[in-house]
Motif scaffolding. Sequence first.
Motif, PDB file in Angstrom:
ATOM      1  N   LYS A 130      35.709 -65.994   2.755  1.00 52.07           N
ATOM      2  CA  LYS A 130      35.640 -67.402   3.151  1.00 52.07           C
ATOM      3  C   LYS A 130      34.211 -67.925   3.004  1.00 52.07           C
ATOM      4  CE  LYS A 130      36.303 -70.415   7.163  1.00 52.07           C
ATOM      5  NZ  LYS A 130      36.687 -70.465   8.585  1.00 52.07           N
ATOM      6  N   TYR A 131      33.243 -67.138   3.453  1.00 50.97           N
ATOM      7  CA  TYR A 131      31.837 -67.515   3.353  1.00 50.97           C
ATOM      8  C   TYR A 131      31.424 -67.650   1.885  1.00 50.97           C
ATOM      9  CZ  TYR A 131      26.793 -67.316   4.358  1.00 50.97           C
ATOM     10  OH  TYR A 131      25.443 -67.584   4.441  1.00 50.97           O
ATOM     11  N   VAL A 134      32.874 -70.839   0.322  1.00 51.37           N
ATOM     12  CA  VAL A 134      32.117 -72.025   0.739  1.00 51.37           C
ATOM     13  C   VAL A 134      30.829 -72.130  -0.067  1.00 51.37           C
ATOM     14  CG1 VAL A 134      30.776 -73.020   2.652  1.00 51.37           C
ATOM     15  CG2 VAL A 134      33.130 -72.238   3.035  1.00 51.37           C
ATOM     16  N   LYS A 153      26.225 -74.940   4.269  1.00 49.56           N
ATOM     17  CA  LYS A 153      26.736 -73.644   4.732  1.00 49.56           C
ATOM     18  C   LYS A 153      26.246 -73.289   6.132  1.00 49.56           C
ATOM     19  CE  LYS A 153      23.283 -70.634   2.570  1.00 49.56           C
ATOM     20  NZ  LYS A 153      22.994 -69.485   3.399  1.00 49.56           N
ATOM     21  N   GLN A 155      26.676 -74.503   9.254  1.00 50.92           N
ATOM     22  CA  GLN A 155      27.605 -74.406  10.375  1.00 50.92           C
ATOM     23  C   GLN A 155      28.429 -73.122  10.301  1.00 50.92           C
ATOM     24  OE1 GLN A 155      30.164 -77.775  11.100  1.00 50.92           O
ATOM     25  NE2 GLN A 155      31.431 -76.633  12.528  1.00 50.92           N
ATOM     26  N   LEU A 156      28.995 -72.825   9.140  1.00 51.42           N
ATOM     27  CA  LEU A 156      29.786 -71.609   8.997  1.00 51.42           C
ATOM     28  C   LEU A 156      28.914 -70.373   9.206  1.00 51.42           C
ATOM     29  CD1 LEU A 156      32.396 -70.120   8.423  1.00 51.42           C
ATOM     30  CD2 LEU A 156      31.892 -70.348   5.960  1.00 51.42           C
ATOM     31  N   GLU A 159      28.355 -69.891  12.878  1.00 53.11           N
ATOM     32  CA  GLU A 159      29.569 -69.378  13.532  1.00 53.11           C
ATOM     33  C   GLU A 159      29.725 -67.884  13.272  1.00 53.11           C
ATOM     34  OE1 GLU A 159      32.960 -71.641  12.201  1.00 53.11           O
ATOM     35  OE2 GLU A 159      32.071 -73.531  12.899  1.00 53.11           O
TER      36      GLU A 159
END
Length: 175
Positions: A130-131, A134, A153, A155-156, A159
């Motif tokens: 997923k990372y 993105v 990138k 915010q992700l 997290e």
Amino acid sequence: MRKVEVTPYSNAWPSKFQEEATELNKVFGSELIEIHHIGSTSVFGLSAKPIIDIMPVVKEITRIDSFNEAMRELGYEARGENGIAGRRYFQKGRNDRTHHVHVYEEGSPEIGRHLAFRDYLRAHPAIAKKYGDVKEELAKRYPSDIAAYIEGKEQLASEIEREAVEWVRKREKCK
């Protein structure tokens, strides 16, 4: 201007890390405690900017400035703390960067943060994918705007970092 390029994982990245780590070991010598491959290129299968991030852990951070000339001879530009207190940062390759070196003193909380992020992504391939997805999308959208890529990138990544730090805490409690 730095071009934003994210590429699929390369099997060459671990050996590129190892080659550079050998050279850095010669530079830092007895000041060096350990050296880690960090960042996206250290996670098997993760798409990344093809820049090898390296984290030497040293005995005393203030001594690292005395190695600036030796690092220059290897092609690095010394950037001091470069926004993170207690770090010494070096980059190689100017706008076509090949390596980043983030030096921390033993005991710095930044060490655990970097290793947690790396180890969490290694242990959770779906999150790593997923990372990577993105990052690939952002690189296509902002091929000449590194600031927009980083902001996109952030915010992700934050997290994932929070999850990673908690994951490490839980694992350490179980030991």
